[in-house]
Design an enzyme around this catalytic site. Structure first.
Site, short mmCIF file in Angstrom:
data_model
loop_
_atom_site.label_atom_id
_atom_site.label_comp_id
_atom_site.label_asym_id
_atom_site.label_seq_id
_atom_site.Cartn_x
_atom_site.Cartn_y
_atom_site.Cartn_z
N PRO A 46 39.25 37.05 25.23
CA PRO A 46 38.37 36.22 24.46
C PRO A 46 38.86 34.81 23.98
CG PRO A 46 39.41 38.50 23.40
CD PRO A 46 40.05 37.89 25.04
N CYS A 47 40.47 34.49 23.99
CA CYS A 47 40.39 33.33 23.40
C CYS A 47 40.57 32.48 25.07
CB CYS A 47 42.15 33.36 23.58
SG CYS A 47 42.52 34.50 21.44
N THR A 48 40.26 32.54 26.14
CA THR A 48 40.08 31.68 27.54
C THR A 48 38.96 31.63 27.17
OG1 THR A 48 41.64 32.94 28.51
CG2 THR A 48 39.83 31.74 29.77
#
Length: 157
Positions: A46-48
């Protein structure tokens, strides 16, 4: 937690580059809107997705004279590698001591992953005076913000 209309907490930290430059949020105020995107951890799906999505809209943010920043509790080394791997052109700020995360009241724990006192996913758009014009915080750290809403907030800030 600071919210729309509040003065955003400022903070100092380290930029995730090979030089590990010092970062001071106050130095970015006064030149247009600032997007401060807190995220739990580099190299997670999700952060990527979030950082790549912000990078894909970077030209539109720049057209609105905005500065985009990603902030996490990751080390400057990790953020530098993450930035290089995903061709992120905006600053990723290492808040290993948690001062910014605490100031924005975003501390979360994900014990099943062995993560404690990391940043919940949240986005703040600050006007040039440091007033919060837009605020979004994830109910679940795997959720991502509505990127078009963030861009609209920047364009109206």
């Amino acid at each position: 937690m600071p919210t729309t209309g509040d003065t955003a907490p400022t903070f100092t930290a380290t930029i995730g580059t090979s030089d590990h430059e010092s970062f001071d949020l106050e130095n970015h105020l006064g030149n247009g809107p600032v997007v401060v995107a807190f995220f739990p951890g580099a190299f997670t799906p999700p952060c990527t997705n979030e950082m790549v999505a912000l990078q894909e809209k970077l030209d539109k943010f720049r057209d609105a004279d905005a500065t985009v920043l990603g902030v996490s509790a990751d080390s400057p080394f990790s953020l530098g590698a993450f930035r290089d791997e995903h061709n992120i052109e905006f600053d990723l700020v290492s808040d290993m001591n948690g001062d910014a995360i605490e100031a924005y009241d975003l501390e979360i724990d994900i014990p099943e992953l062995g993560l404690y006192d990391i940043a919940n996913r949240a986005v703040f758009v600050l006007d040039e005076n440091g007033t919060i014009e837009y605020e979004w915080t994830a109910d679940d750290p795997t959720n991502e913000p509505a990127y078009d809403e963030v861009l609209e907030a920047v364009e109206s800030a």
